[in-house]
Scaffold this active site. Sequence first.
Site: not given
Lengths: 578, 159
Positions: A283, A286, A303, A323, A362, A365, A370, A507
């Site tokens: 990151e 980037e 994230c 990102s 999560k 996710e 993908e 979190c």
Amino acid sequence: MINLTINGIAVEVPEGTTILEAAKKLDINIPTLCHLNLHDFKMVNQGASCRVCVVEVTGRRTLAPACATPVAPGMEVKTHSPRTINARRTVMELILSNHPKNCLTCPKNVNCELQALAAELSIHDIRYTGEMSQHRRDTSSPALVKDMNKCVLCRRCETMCNQVQTVNVLSGLNRGFETVVGPAFNMPLADTACVSCGQCVAVCPTAALSEVDNVAKVWQALNDPDKYVIVQTAPAVRAALGEGFGLPAGTSVTGKMAAALRRFGFKKVFDTDFAADLTIMEEATELLGRLKNNGKLPILTSCCPGWVKFLEHQFSDMLDIPSTCKSPQQMFGAIAKTYLAKKLNVDPSKMVVVSVMPCIAKKFEAGRAEMNQEGNPDVDLVISTRELVKMIREAGLNFDTLPDEDFDDPLGESTGAAVIFGASGGVLEAALRTAYEWATGKTLEKVDFVALRGLQGIKEAEIDVAGTKLKVAVASGLGNARHLLEGIRSGKSQYHAIEIMACPGGCIDGGGQPFHRGDIEILKKRTQALFTEDQNKPLRKSHENPHIKKLYAEFLKEPNSELSHHLLHTKYVKRQKM
Amino acid sequence: MAETQMSADGLKSLARYMDQFEDKESAIIKVLYEAQHIFGYLSNDVMLFIAEKMDIPAAKIFGVVSFYSYFTTTPRGRCQIKACMGTACFVRGSEKVVSEFEKQLNIKRGQTSDDLKYSLDVLRCVGACGLAPVIVVNDKVYGKATAADVSKIINEIQG
């Protein structure tokens, strides 16, 4: 100031104070059920719908709900008179008369606010019987289960979903006995703009909203001799897991957690923190790339899966700014099933990657289409901190007396920059530590970016990096994220980099953490635990992690390389706004 | 006659109606009322259209629609028969009248006949207790109705 008496004791409180708050000042506990005040997050659920907190006010004909009645001069309040106690019991019995009595097999057993209240009010008998709600359980979501038969209509979830998170999926529907909280047209949650942040689960007093429980699947994998099962643990888990065993909030239990997981039979006990360091490598590269090549700014962190899905639904015209980095959870899985599998000589199709996360998004996710390599998902099973508490209990481990053990190499090594991912502002702070050194070629002496820390919903700072003033912002809670993003969309605000976390405070307040029950002090202590762990680490910058360096030397070559892009980066999909 | 489909003209007219409100949130009920007037009922698509246009969560719109018995999410018949079940009408025998309608029209209360000719609903007090029991068909009020009147009423509204 207002003077009044509660149970004969005089008390002085500012105007606008509720009877409930005034009583608290005198250490008088008035029981509540629907009420929830998260003032730091600007959330007050004050519908006074349950009537459990009723008190007697002299001169008033009816009983008053303490949570929503402001004090008045000369008021005389009785909180535990026979009349109030009787009324509270009646209210509770009526609520319980339409509540399933299968507590023993309920996911919320011993963690349920309704159950605790029934005990507190000494409910021994329910005098009322009648019709029971018959709603179908909604199991469509990969992250949460909605069982409205267990709903007490406190509306906390609705307040959280609409006012704090502005996800706007839940609303009160129908009327009278048919009243239920649900999405538009009673759609299954999976078909809505729900982002699975789990904050509704975090505030639900009963098991009307709970996480999808993957504990049985994890045991099954662990007991399958054909599988090679490894585990990763997210930063925020170590700061809250101890609470599940009665340890004080903010107790860091990293070593005991590793020990417990090893005793379960995981072949390797690793740390998502390793992948957090890896995320920073990708990151920060980037970010610097976009700055150098006049790329799209601001760059947004990616994230948080709840935040990512929120962006896909609500700001689908801005999918080119986040990102492209996968989250640490997914990066970990992708590296484990390629680099690590080869190193250990394990067939990736037999490797099972389990994640322990403070989060329930999560779970969603990990199942995203993908997030896999040729059909093999990066991460196979996700459990929350609460589910890990259950597993430790089921395994009969005495958590308190477990020794402190280390994570395994190589995916267990991490820096202080990684552990602060678990608190709001931590990802950006970690990225800045690395980006600064890379951009300036100098050592960053003062690594603490204090302006980015804390529970405030939106934080901003300007940081000088090699002559460029970087304007950065941090938002936690999706309502705050929406506010920032709208400013960017309209061109009113300009930033170089923004960190966003779906849950208020980051979190540490994830939807999968032990329940804080409205006690914000718990969240402050969890945050502190992570920053203390950061401070005590010998290495505090991600790019100094020796195993990360090795990973690039042996495998990935360099950040944002072709292989990195293939394994560690992702793309976003446009989704419906409602 | 109300349209049963979400026609382009209907949507255009609804959009024009919505445009006049500054405070969208407090206009929800007026807009839904107008939408039901235009389309005959509030389909999911119509509710989504309103939600998007007014920037109000669809869940909230649906919350309002499902709260008020006036709003309907299914197509209704051309003859909307509504029987009052308020206290006065109830004690004077409206239940018997409704049962007779159910028998003769072969639909239950809350339902619409397959040919979209009739729908039968019960509602609470219409404020004409002196005429109890009261039956309202579209905009016409029938007072002091009995089960024996049912076939007469059906014949009349058909013609």
